[in-house]
Design a protein around this motif. Structure first.
Motif, PDB file in Angstrom:
ATOM      1  N   ARG A 240      -0.154 -60.717  27.112  1.00 48.83           N
ATOM      2  CA  ARG A 240      -1.552 -60.628  26.716  1.00 48.83           C
ATOM      3  C   ARG A 240      -1.789 -59.288  26.019  1.00 48.83           C
ATOM      4  NH1 ARG A 240      -5.270 -63.927  29.301  1.00 48.83           N
ATOM      5  NH2 ARG A 240      -3.830 -64.081  31.065  1.00 48.83           N
ATOM      6  N   THR A 241      -2.467 -59.337  24.892  1.00 49.27           N
ATOM      7  CA  THR A 241      -2.808 -58.122  24.160  1.00 49.27           C
ATOM      8  C   THR A 241      -4.020 -57.454  24.805  1.00 49.27           C
ATOM      9  OG1 THR A 241      -4.374 -59.149  22.627  1.00 49.27           O
ATOM     10  CG2 THR A 241      -2.028 -59.255  22.027  1.00 49.27           C
TER      11      THR A 241
ATOM     12  N   GLN B  10       2.171 -60.611  30.982  1.00 46.12           N
ATOM     13  CA  GLN B  10       1.768 -61.979  30.657  1.00 46.12           C
ATOM     14  C   GLN B  10       1.672 -62.199  29.158  1.00 46.12           C
ATOM     15  OE1 GLN B  10      -1.700 -63.209  32.894  1.00 46.12           O
ATOM     16  NE2 GLN B  10      -0.737 -62.763  34.862  1.00 46.12           N
TER      17      GLN B  10
ATOM     18  N   GLN C 283      -7.378 -69.927  22.195  1.00 48.08           N
ATOM     19  CA  GLN C 283      -6.448 -68.843  22.473  1.00 48.08           C
ATOM     20  C   GLN C 283      -5.581 -68.662  21.230  1.00 48.08           C
ATOM     21  OE1 GLN C 283      -5.190 -68.803  26.962  1.00 48.08           O
ATOM     22  NE2 GLN C 283      -5.162 -70.931  26.313  1.00 48.08           N
TER      23      GLN C 283
ATOM     24  N   THR D 103       1.301 -69.732  31.009  1.00 45.50           N
ATOM     25  CA  THR D 103       0.009 -69.045  30.981  1.00 45.50           C
ATOM     26  C   THR D 103      -0.994 -69.805  30.127  1.00 45.50           C
ATOM     27  OG1 THR D 103       1.024 -66.878  31.354  1.00 45.50           O
ATOM     28  CG2 THR D 103      -1.148 -66.904  30.318  1.00 45.50           C
TER      29      THR D 103
ATOM     30  N   PRO E 292      -1.290 -68.520  34.936  1.00 46.39           N
ATOM     31  CA  PRO E 292      -0.877 -67.183  34.491  1.00 46.39           C
ATOM     32  C   PRO E 292       0.478 -66.801  35.081  1.00 46.39           C
ATOM     33  CG  PRO E 292      -3.191 -67.179  35.110  1.00 46.39           C
ATOM     34  CD  PRO E 292      -2.638 -68.515  35.537  1.00 46.39           C
TER      35      PRO E 292
ATOM     36  N   VAL F  49       1.597 -55.707  24.574  1.00 46.82           N
ATOM     37  CA  VAL F  49       1.198 -56.772  25.489  1.00 46.82           C
ATOM     38  C   VAL F  49       1.664 -56.419  26.897  1.00 46.82           C
ATOM     39  CG1 VAL F  49       1.252 -58.567  23.721  1.00 46.82           C
ATOM     40  CG2 VAL F  49       3.315 -58.106  25.056  1.00 46.82           C
TER      41      VAL F  49
ATOM     42  N   PRO G 216      -8.066 -60.350  25.835  1.00 48.65           N
ATOM     43  CA  PRO G 216      -7.514 -61.302  26.807  1.00 48.65           C
ATOM     44  C   PRO G 216      -7.272 -62.701  26.269  1.00 48.65           C
ATOM     45  CG  PRO G 216      -9.816 -60.779  27.316  1.00 48.65           C
ATOM     46  CD  PRO G 216      -9.382 -59.814  26.261  1.00 48.65           C
ATOM     47  N   GLN G 217      -7.827 -63.029  25.098  1.00 50.42           N
ATOM     48  CA  GLN G 217      -7.611 -64.358  24.517  1.00 50.42           C
ATOM     49  C   GLN G 217      -6.538 -64.362  23.430  1.00 50.42           C
ATOM     50  OE1 GLN G 217      -9.026 -66.960  25.984  1.00 50.42           O
ATOM     51  NE2 GLN G 217      -9.932 -65.440  27.351  1.00 50.42           N
TER      52      GLN G 217
ATOM     53  N   PHE H   2      -2.473 -63.334  22.458  1.00 48.41           N
ATOM     54  CA  PHE H   2      -1.154 -63.060  23.027  1.00 48.41           C
ATOM     55  C   PHE H   2      -0.174 -62.771  21.883  1.00 48.41           C
ATOM     56  CE2 PHE H   2      -3.569 -65.843  25.702  1.00 48.41           C
ATOM     57  CZ  PHE H   2      -3.317 -65.414  27.005  1.00 48.41           C
TER      58      PHE H   2
END
Length: 380
Positions: free
Chosen positions: A263-264, A261, A101, A299, A304, A258, A267-268, A270
């Motif tokens: 998240r960009t 969460q 990640q 997360t 999450p 983002v 999905p992996q 941020f």
């Protein structure tokens, strides 16, 4: 197992990893930074001069100490040149590093306005510890500084330098201090407080050119006026660092976009801190950063978690006239209700139904912050 890779070792990066280690003590983490990797608090840069603190004295830990304390690998002095999303690798020139990640904690760049003149080498900005060290060294034995910008950073540095015995001139084109944060009455309280320290204000024009003049420089303003000083400090705002994300095909706008969460669009990957646009909000302040670090840590550790932004007051370090404010969300319709008694201003921003959405407090009125926070809705 590929590590979690964090790009950036500022407040966002270090606080994220500190929070992550509360949930996961073993997963490998690699932190990458183009600077020297020392751990320090960026907000302390704007009150270090009056306390006569060198850059080294503002450091809380070396990269080696941080690595040992957090069980991470800190790699200073490296530049991430690309993100290969398909291979899940970051590119460091000729080197590639796998990630499980990836977290972008890249911060923001200072905005440098285009200036004319031959005095550009006397124009400084302070965005990190290295900048602070450079400016502090240049300021040694000098007596006067022109600050470009009367926003949060400009006012904090003006207060700090004035307390350190420097003659300060502040140039603010928008006509008053803190124009994007507080209403006019609060602005006037701040400028009066700083003025009592000897700070001179030039409201309305902007700096057009900086020329060498004797041992210092002469700044020419857009209205034709000139100001002779030893150095110029540019404090006209920050721009989130989005180039690396954009080149990797991630969604960007004002910042790296983002969700709740952090998240960009991948999905992996941020993002948090000054580089991130969280659910449409760009909030380059300490409280949103800390809330983001706590949520993202959970997360990354397998639970999450949506970030929650409650009431997010901004404390401005101007001891000559203390300020705390909450800026109403963009597009909120309403009006200011202002009570002023000299330097003590209580300004409340309410919508047509009377709901409180923002405030600006100066001087003794800052003591009402906690009570007002209880009347404010959470941002989300």
């Amino acid at each position: 197992m590929a590590p979690i890779v964090v790009i950036g070792t500022g407040l966002a990066g270090f606080n994220l990893v500190k929070e992550f280690r509360k949930h996961d003590a073993e997963t490998p983490v690699v932190m990458l930074t183009s600077d020297d990797g020392r751990n320090y608090s960026k907000p302390m840069l704007s009150n270090g001069l009056a306390r006569n603190k060198t850059a080294d004295e503002l450091v809380m830990a070396s990269p080696e100490q941080t690595a040992a304390a957090l069980n991470v690998t800190v790699r200073p002095g490296v530049s991430v040149t690309a993100i290969d999303r398909a291979a899940k690798q970051v590119v460091l020139g000729d080197e590639r590093l796998d990630y499980s990640q990836l977290v972008l904690a890249c911060g923001a760049d200072v905005f440098r306005p285009q200036l004319e003149g031959d005095g550009q080498d006397a124009v400084f900005s302070i965005n990190d510890l290295t900048d602070y060290a450079r400016f502090r060294s240049a300021l040694e034995g000098r007596k006067s500084v022109l600050v470009m910008g009367g926003g949060l950073i400009g006012c904090e540095f003006a207060n700090d330098m004035a307390q350190a015995g420097i003659q300060v001139h502040v140039v603010e084109p928008m006509g008053r201090c803190l124009p994007l944060l507080v209403p006019e009455a609060a602005s006037q309280a701040v400028s009066a407080g700083l003025g009592a320290l000897g700070v001179s204000f030039h409201f309305g024009p902007f700096v057009q050119r900086v020329d060498r003049h004797g041992e210092g420089v002469r700044a020419t303003l857009s209205d034709g006026a000139t100001v002779d000083v030893d150095l110029v400090l540019s404090a006209v705002g920050l721009r989130p660092r989005i180039a690396l994300a954009a080149e990797a095909g991630l969604a960007v706008d004002r910042g790296v976009q983002v969700d709740r969460q952090l998240r960009t669009s991948d999905p992996q990957i941020f993002a948090l801190g000054d580089c991130a646009e969280v659910d449409g909000h760009v909030l380059p302040y300490l409280l949103p950063l800390m809330a983001s670090a706590r949520a993202l840590a959970k997360t990354l550790a397998g639970t999450p978690t949506d970030v929650s932004y409650g009431v997010m007051p901004i404390t401005i370090k101007t001891p000559a006239c203390p300020v705390v404010c909450v800026v109403a969300p963009r597009g909120t319709a309403g009006h200011w209700q202002v009570e002023a008694d000299g330097h003590h201003v209580k300004a409340l921003f309410r919508d047509e139904q009377g709901q409180l959405h923002g405030y600006a407090l100066t001087g003794d009125a800052c003591s009402e912050k906690m009570a007002l926070n209880k009347d404010m809705p959470a941002l989300f």
